[in-house]
Design an enzyme around this catalytic site. Structure first.
Site, short mmCIF file in Angstrom:
data_model
loop_
_atom_site.label_atom_id
_atom_site.label_comp_id
_atom_site.label_asym_id
_atom_site.label_seq_id
_atom_site.Cartn_x
_atom_site.Cartn_y
_atom_site.Cartn_z
N GLU A 1 4.77 1.27 3.82
CA GLU A 1 4.31 2.37 4.66
C GLU A 1 3.75 1.85 5.99
OE1 GLU A 1 0.91 4.54 3.17
OE2 GLU A 1 1.68 6.39 4.04
N GLU B 1 0.16 14.22 1.02
CA GLU B 1 -0.98 13.31 0.87
C GLU B 1 -2.14 13.83 1.71
OE1 GLU B 1 -1.77 8.58 1.13
OE2 GLU B 1 -1.05 9.53 2.96
C1 LER Z 1 -1.79 5.86 2.59
O1 LER Z 1 -0.64 6.47 2.10
C2 LER Z 1 -2.07 6.25 3.98
O2 LER Z 1 -1.36 7.02 4.56
C3 LER Z 1 -3.20 5.62 4.65
O3 LER Z 1 -3.58 6.34 5.78
C4 LER Z 1 -4.38 5.35 3.78
O4 LER Z 1 -5.26 4.52 4.48
MN MN Z 2 0.45 7.93 3.56
#
Ligand code: LER
Ligand code: MN
Length: 281
Positions: A146, A240
């Site tokens: 990510e 999320e």
């Molecule tokens: C985790 O998926 C994310 O997007 C981050 O911003 C967490 O620190």
């Molecule tokens: Mn995220």
């Protein structure tokens, strides 16, 4: 596309005590839950897998490198610790029946050195990730990396860099997770970023620009939907957000106010909006 919700909306450490959330998650209209854990010891993966089956839900698994754990450190012992952590995460994902293990997995969240990344760090990331290939095959799990915004990491900020890292690693079970919250800060436009990822896009975090209810802010969802459909994306789209009333999550994600009337609204209203917007428009 399958739709999920990240457990960080409700808790910092999902475990057997949170299984009563599952019927609610199903009723809201999700296909699965994304379970977040930052340690794996004693995690009741088998019991959770059984409960997911009973509720007709699937799952994805999420974590992060935190503290000093880093795949790109010049210290071999630090890299080893990060690799061991990720191996345990991959095995845990396999035990849960998750096909995706996602997160910022190169450098720890929040680590900034006041400089940009170096070529040596990039090479260490490539080698470290390649060394996880056997664990990914054995557990039949895809690791999705990510990119985060510049205030959370200096190492991987954009989709284009994510794609280049995947090209260099060249392992079929390593791809990119694209989070629209971070993309909204770092990308020229979200559709272009998704198109540039192409086959490397293996996971999506669908987040509003303020991490509130998807559809309530200025993320260009129409563009996101068009790009996902155009690239033939058929993976997970996971909402999320972070519970503002859970002190350790609020502190880690810098949540200093309520983002919506309730956590449930982010999930329940968000999934209704995303199903319509990403499938239809
Ligand atoms: C985790 O998926 C994310 O997007 C981050 O911003 C967490 O620190
Ligand atoms: Mn995220």
């Amino acid at each position: 596309m399958k739709f999920g919700v990240n457990s960080l909306i409700w808790t910092a450490g999902f475990d057997a005590g949170h299984l009563s959330l599952l019927p609610q998650v199903k009723k809201m209209g999700f296909d699965g839950i994304e379970i977040a854990r930052f340690d794996f010891a004693g995690f009741p993966a088998a019991a959770i897998r059984e409960a997911l089956d009973e509720n007709g839900l699937e799952c994805t698994f999420c974590s992060a490198l935190t503290g000093s754990m880093s795949m790109v450190s010049e210290e071999a012992s630090v890299r080893r610790e990060a690799r061991d952590f990720l191996r345990r995460g991959i095995e845990t994902a396999g035990e849960l029946g998750a096909k995706v293990f996602m997160g910022p997995f190169c450098a720890p969240v929040g680590q900034l050195f006041g400089r940009r990344r170096t070529e040596d760090e990039w090479k260490r990331a490539v080698e470290g990730l390649q060394s996880l290939g056997d664990a990914l095959e054995a557990s039949d799990v895809t690791l999705t990396l990510e990119p985060l915004n510049r205030f959370e990491t200096y190492f991987l900020n954009t989709a284009a860099d994510g794609a280049r890292l995947c090209d260099d690693v060249a392992h079929p079970k390593i791809g990119v997770a694209f989070d629209t919250f971070h993309g909204n800060i770092e990308e020229k436009n979200l559709g272009g970023a998704i198109r540039a990822l192409g086959r490397h896009l293996r996971h999506v975090h669908a987040c509003e620009n303020d991490r509130g209810v998807p559809g309530s802010g200025h993320v260009e969802w129409r563009e996101v939907g068009a790009a996902l459909r155009e690239t033939g994306y058929d993976g997970w789209v996971v909402i999320e957000s972070f519970g503002s009333n859970i002190p350790e999550i609020a502190a880690a994600a810098c949540i200093w106010r309520d983002l919506a009337p309730s956590s449930e609204a982010i999930a329940a209203d968000g999934v209704k909006f995303l199903r319509k917007q990403l499938a239809d428009s």
